[in-house]
Design a protein around this motif. Sequence first.
Motif, PDB file in Angstrom:
ATOM      1  N   ILE A   1      42.928  33.131  26.174  1.00 28.02           N
ATOM      2  CA  ILE A   1      43.035  31.681  26.348  1.00 28.02           C
ATOM      3  C   ILE A   1      42.625  31.338  27.772  1.00 28.02           C
ATOM      4  N   ALA A   2      41.445  30.791  27.892  1.00 24.93           N
ATOM      5  CA  ALA A   2      40.892  30.317  29.166  1.00 24.93           C
ATOM      6  C   ALA A   2      39.618  29.574  28.787  1.00 24.93           C
ATOM      7  N   LEU A   3      39.229  28.632  29.606  1.00 27.07           N
ATOM      8  CA  LEU A   3      38.112  27.779  29.204  1.00 27.07           C
ATOM      9  C   LEU A   3      36.745  28.322  29.632  1.00 27.07           C
TER      10      LEU A   3
ATOM     11  N   SER B   1      51.044  37.366  28.544  1.00 26.05           N
ATOM     12  CA  SER B   1      50.554  36.588  29.670  1.00 26.05           C
ATOM     13  C   SER B   1      49.789  37.467  30.658  1.00 26.05           C
ATOM     14  N   TYR B   2      48.593  37.010  31.017  1.00 28.86           N
ATOM     15  CA  TYR B   2      47.922  37.593  32.175  1.00 28.86           C
ATOM     16  C   TYR B   2      48.690  37.010  33.366  1.00 28.86           C
ATOM     17  N   ALA B   3      49.844  37.628  33.667  1.00 30.30           N
ATOM     18  CA  ALA B   3      50.756  37.023  34.627  1.00 30.30           C
ATOM     19  C   ALA B   3      50.379  37.389  36.061  1.00 30.30           C
ATOM     20  N   ALA B   4      50.091  38.671  36.273  1.00 28.90           N
ATOM     21  CA  ALA B   4      49.712  39.127  37.614  1.00 28.90           C
ATOM     22  C   ALA B   4      48.212  39.362  37.619  1.00 28.90           C
ATOM     23  N   LYS B   5      47.480  38.255  37.580  1.00 30.01           N
ATOM     24  CA  LYS B   5      46.019  38.346  37.547  1.00 30.01           C
ATOM     25  C   LYS B   5      45.459  37.957  38.909  1.00 30.01           C
ATOM     26  N   PHE B   6      44.752  38.899  39.496  1.00 31.46           N
ATOM     27  CA  PHE B   6      44.274  38.718  40.864  1.00 31.46           C
ATOM     28  C   PHE B   6      42.828  38.212  40.891  1.00 31.46           C
TER      29      PHE B   6
ATOM     30  N   ALA C   1      36.847  40.954  42.423  1.00 36.70           N
ATOM     31  CA  ALA C   1      35.411  41.160  42.246  1.00 36.70           C
ATOM     32  C   ALA C   1      35.134  42.183  41.146  1.00 36.70           C
ATOM     33  N   PHE C   2      36.187  42.797  40.623  1.00 35.66           N
ATOM     34  CA  PHE C   2      36.015  43.787  39.554  1.00 35.66           C
ATOM     35  C   PHE C   2      35.699  43.154  38.198  1.00 35.66           C
ATOM     36  N   TYR C   3      35.710  41.809  38.110  1.00 39.86           N
ATOM     37  CA  TYR C   3      35.413  41.161  36.823  1.00 39.86           C
ATOM     38  C   TYR C   3      33.919  40.887  36.631  1.00 39.86           C
ATOM     39  N   GLY C   4      33.099  41.254  37.597  1.00 38.07           N
ATOM     40  CA  GLY C   4      31.680  40.895  37.548  1.00 38.07           C
ATOM     41  C   GLY C   4      30.973  41.215  36.234  1.00 38.07           C
TER      42      GLY C   4
ATOM     43  N   ASP D   1      34.249  30.346  43.434  1.00 34.16           N
ATOM     44  CA  ASP D   1      35.086  31.477  43.038  1.00 34.16           C
ATOM     45  C   ASP D   1      36.353  30.960  42.361  1.00 34.16           C
ATOM     46  N   LYS D   2      37.245  31.883  42.008  1.00 37.05           N
ATOM     47  CA  LYS D   2      38.444  31.513  41.245  1.00 37.05           C
ATOM     48  C   LYS D   2      39.710  31.590  42.097  1.00 37.05           C
ATOM     49  N   LYS D   3      39.522  31.504  43.428  1.00 33.97           N
ATOM     50  CA  LYS D   3      40.661  31.730  44.334  1.00 33.97           C
ATOM     51  C   LYS D   3      41.710  30.627  44.302  1.00 33.97           C
TER      52      LYS D   3
ATOM     53  N   TYR E   1      43.065  29.534  41.651  1.00 30.34           N
ATOM     54  CA  TYR E   1      44.040  29.785  40.569  1.00 30.34           C
ATOM     55  C   TYR E   1      44.430  31.245  40.396  1.00 30.34           C
ATOM     56  N   GLN E   2      43.530  32.183  40.662  1.00 33.56           N
ATOM     57  CA  GLN E   2      43.925  33.588  40.565  1.00 33.56           C
ATOM     58  C   GLN E   2      44.577  34.035  41.879  1.00 33.56           C
ATOM     59  N   ILE E   3      45.391  35.112  41.792  1.00 33.96           N
ATOM     60  CA  ILE E   3      46.243  35.505  42.928  1.00 33.96           C
ATOM     61  C   ILE E   3      45.442  36.267  43.988  1.00 33.96           C
TER      62      ILE E   3
ATOM     63  N   VAL F   1      49.128  43.164  34.084  1.00 32.71           N
ATOM     64  CA  VAL F   1      48.622  43.276  35.456  1.00 32.71           C
ATOM     65  C   VAL F   1      47.111  43.487  35.351  1.00 32.71           C
ATOM     66  N   LYS F   2      46.359  42.780  36.170  1.00 30.68           N
ATOM     67  CA  LYS F   2      44.898  42.832  36.070  1.00 30.68           C
ATOM     68  C   LYS F   2      44.280  42.529  37.426  1.00 30.68           C
ATOM     69  N   PRO F   3      43.297  43.311  37.896  1.00 32.58           N
ATOM     70  CA  PRO F   3      42.756  44.565  37.356  1.00 32.58           C
ATOM     71  C   PRO F   3      43.801  45.679  37.255  1.00 32.58           C
TER      72      PRO F   3
ATOM     73  N   ALA G   1      48.319  46.902  31.454  1.00 32.84           N
ATOM     74  CA  ALA G   1      47.321  46.738  32.505  1.00 32.84           C
ATOM     75  C   ALA G   1      45.978  46.526  31.834  1.00 32.84           C
ATOM     76  N   TYR G   2      45.107  45.814  32.492  1.00 32.47           N
ATOM     77  CA  TYR G   2      43.739  45.643  32.013  1.00 32.47           C
ATOM     78  C   TYR G   2      42.831  46.469  32.915  1.00 32.47           C
ATOM     79  N   GLN G   3      42.290  47.559  32.342  1.00 30.00           N
ATOM     80  CA  GLN G   3      41.278  48.323  33.071  1.00 30.00           C
ATOM     81  C   GLN G   3      39.986  47.522  32.894  1.00 30.00           C
ATOM     82  N   VAL G   4      39.629  46.751  33.910  1.00 30.71           N
ATOM     83  CA  VAL G   4      38.628  45.699  33.714  1.00 30.71           C
ATOM     84  C   VAL G   4      37.196  46.238  33.767  1.00 30.71           C
ATOM     85  N   SER G   5      36.282  45.310  33.513  1.00 33.17           N
ATOM     86  CA  SER G   5      34.871  45.673  33.353  1.00 33.17           C
ATOM     87  C   SER G   5      34.312  46.438  34.549  1.00 33.17           C
ATOM     88  N   GLY G   6      34.670  46.039  35.763  1.00 34.54           N
ATOM     89  CA  GLY G   6      34.135  46.706  36.951  1.00 34.54           C
ATOM     90  C   GLY G   6      34.653  48.132  37.077  1.00 34.54           C
TER      91      GLY G   6
END
Length: 332
Positions: free
Chosen positions: A126-128, A198-203, A206-209, A224-226, A228-230, A255-257, A278-283
């Motif tokens: 859930i995000a636009l 919930s993506y509660a602790a979402k930072f 740059a690992f989401y590239g 950038d997304k600063k 709203y993201q932590i 927790v993400k990344p 945890a989300y081991q993200v794309s980067g």
Amino acid sequence: MTVNQAPFPLTRFRRTRAAAPIRNLVRESSLSVHDLIWPVFVCAGSNERQAVASMPGVERLSVDLLVEAAREAASLGIPAICIFPYTDPSLKTELCEEAWNPDNLSNRAIRAIREAGIEIAIMTDIALDPYNANGHDGIVRDGVIVNDETVEALVKMGLAQAEAGADILGPSDMMDGRIGAIRAALEAENHTNVTIMSYAAKFASAFYGPFRDAVGASGALKGDKKTYQIDPLNAREALRCVERDLREGADMVMVKPGLPYLDMCRQVKDRFGAPTYAYQVSGEYAMIQAAAQNGWIDGEKVMLESLMAFRRAGCDGVLTYFAPRVAKILNQ
Ligand SMILES: NCc1[nH]cc(CCC(=O)O)c1CC(=O)O
């Protein structure tokens, strides 16, 4: 922890490491297929697969192929898949209306998997951002990402996903108050058993590239997304966000990344005891794949070790693009 070991040579740690049976006995944590959530990308068309250049080994799949992939994941014992849509640029607008279209690509994919009777939990995002002309997770007015109006849109989006048959809603947008608003709407519409991770602790990372390439959002994103993201330097703020989201009705938190934020995994699990992922993200995925493809690391071993680290750090599970590959190894 109290130190109660006798000094060397009465204590020799190598005794319990000397042979596999004893190593098996003293192992403190485990990695199982039941710990895996597989993030997948869905695209329009039929019998369509598109490679994602920055994520070697990952493909966007059309709905028909995604159903088959979900069937295989279920047969491997993977408990959940998480659907991300690649949205045609012509469907992106400033108000992101496609996000709550009951027949958008993501909702069609959910329905198709449900109708195929596949026993796998379906998680959503859930995000636009996939639907936003400017690539942000929220609605932009005069250059500002507006919180409360975005939350109203997210509620509509979440309800459409629940109607389509989603089991786990994953708000990844980081607006304030969205968990409570989504939870209240689910209760009001009789979706009492739909869970929220919930993506509660979402930072702000740059690992989401590579992910933004995969969903086609990198071209659109301005700035950038600063806002709203932590901030990656803020651990206490992240813990306060987790506490807030649990109080608002999240069933599970994330927790993400992943690997660069293992300290957060441990703290979140110890402090709240809630189901923690945890989300081991794309980067992170791309780095392991790139080094492996260069022959610089043993990709399979690093993949498994990276997932074990999440379990050691207290996570109940991991969202990982490696899920089917890992499952095949663990099932051997
Ligand atoms: N809000 C969308 C979203 N959901 C998951 C990811 C990242 C996943 C990954 O990098 O694998 C993102 C990107 C972002 O916040 O920019």
